[in-house]
Design a protein around this motif. Structure first.
Motif: not given
Length: 407
Positions: A225, A228-229, A232, A250-251, A254-255, A257, A305-306, A309
């Motif tokens: 987790e 990746t964050g 990314a 996109a980042v 991710f958070w 999501c 990536m999504l 998340g």
């Protein structure tokens, strides 16, 4: 519902300082005549303090209740934040980082132990969703302070004042922590947690094996987790050629999501059982990582990536919720403390390892690295399910107001 509100406020409070240091460090390092890279000196001290505090929380909770621990830890956090604001040198900042690590480790472990013994899947996942809220408020508060012309020291004073207010609220409402919770907690779940799990209630050897395996799963999950964050943006821009503005969104996605997943999947886990949601989530992380690792258009990696998340969102809270089912009620608090400590180690070590891989093999190495870790985590979780005969008992839906939650 009031204990749930207190717990959510406590998690917001714990998250407020996170992410602030990275924003303020350029100004701080200039005042202390230190290079930007000196930030790396602070992190090991903070992680070590948080790990120590997390491992000791189970023993502390055997002597005091969670309200006292939470109030004391929040006050300790206030002291640390004021220490940042008044620090005359880098080593004073290091000392404040140690104090803040001790406070955050105790709050994190204590809240998770409290929630695992009293809450259902819905409320424990909402509690973790509140961390994202606090982690958003902290940097936003700092940004407003800096844009208004305040020095970085005042930003810490403002956050310390907010936390002091919360500490007073926790002290004033201490009776709600010690009292029987009025949130819906199934009697069957409490009976299940109190009973030793088959094969783990006797000799300590099997229980230690389950504890070590559970800690490893936590460490790998949080490493995936956090890594990746953290990487990314580099992965999507340098590795997959996305423009910076798209990668930045996109980042954030991710958070987002992660937050949405915790809000939505908690109630689902209460209806269908945490074990089913956990199995799907572990598989979802593998699927998202595979999409990131496969060669193809950049949009495939972004979608992966999504997915990752969203799948990662319920794992930490639901694994915490089912701890008593793996080790027995008598060992749950200590085990949760060790699991939180392992997660902090994973959050520090695995992203650093990913950075080394990216440095030597290129940004596209992130996808295969995350996939390999996802497969190891899935294997470890599968072993946990096999070793524990009853890892989860479904929690019935909330009763209507006015009806007792006791059977």
């Amino acid at each position: 519902m009031f204990p749930v509100v207190l717990v959510c406020l406590a998690y917001v409070s714990m998250a407020l300082p996170d992410g602030v240091l990275g924003i303020l460090w350029p100004s701080m390092s200039a005042d202390f005549h230190q290079p930007l890279g000196a930030l790396g000196l602070l992190l090991p001290f903070g992680v070590a303090a948080a790990v120590l505090s997390s491992t000791m929380t189970g023993r502390i909770l055997a002597r005091i209740h969670i309200g006292q621990l939470l109030s004391a830890s929040t006050v300790l956090s206030v002291v640390a934040l004021l220490g940042y604001g008044l620090a005359p040198s880098l080593w004073a900042v290091v000392a404040a980082t140690v104090v803040l690590g001790l406070a955050s480790g105790a709050v994190d472990s204590g809240l998770n132990a409290y929630a695992a013994s009293r809450f259902g899947a819905r409320h424990i996942t909402w509690m973790h969703a509140c961390y994202g809220l606090g982690a958003t408020i902290g940097p936003a508060t700092v940004g407003v302070a800096l844009s208004s012309g305040m020095r970085w020291r005042w930003a810490y004073v403002i956050i310390a004042a907010v936390q002091m207010t919360l500490a007073c609220a926790f002290l004033r409402n201490g009776q709600h922590w010690a009292a029987r919770p009025d949130v819906p907690v199934a009697t069957a779940v409490r009976r299940h947690a109190a009973a030793p799990v088959s094969g783990l209630g006797g000799p300590a050897g099997p229980r230690r094996y389950v504890l070590a395996l559970s800690a490893a799963v936590f460490a790998i999950h949080i490493g995936i987790e956090s890594g990746t964050g953290l990487w990314a943006y580099v992965f999507l821009t340098t590795g997959r050629g996305l423009p910076p503005e798209t990668a930045g969104l996109a980042v954030s996605g991710f958070w987002a999501c992660m937050f949405i997943g915790r809000v939505i999947l908690g109630p689902i886990a209460e209806r269908v059982g945490a074990a089913r949601v956990l199995s799907c989530a572990v598989g979802g992380i593998g699927g998202g990582a595979a999409m990131m690792a496969l060669p193809g258009p950049a949009v495939l990696a972004l979608a992966g990536m999504l997915v990752l998340g969203l799948a990662a969102a319920p794992i930490f809270p639901l694994l915490t919720l089912t701890t008593a089912g793996r080790v027995g009620h008598d060992h749950a608090d200590k085990t949760i403390g060790l699991q939180v400590a392992a997660s902090k180690i994973g959050a520090a070590v695995l992203p650093a390892g990913m950075g080394l891989l990216i440095q030597h093999l290129g940004a596209t190495a992130l996808g295969p690295a995350v996939l390999a870790l996802a497969l190891v985590m899935a294997t470890g979780y599968g072993l946990l399910v096999r070793l524990t005969t009853s890892a989860e008992t479904p929690i019935p839906p909330e009763p209507r107001p006015g009806r007792s939650t006791e059977s």
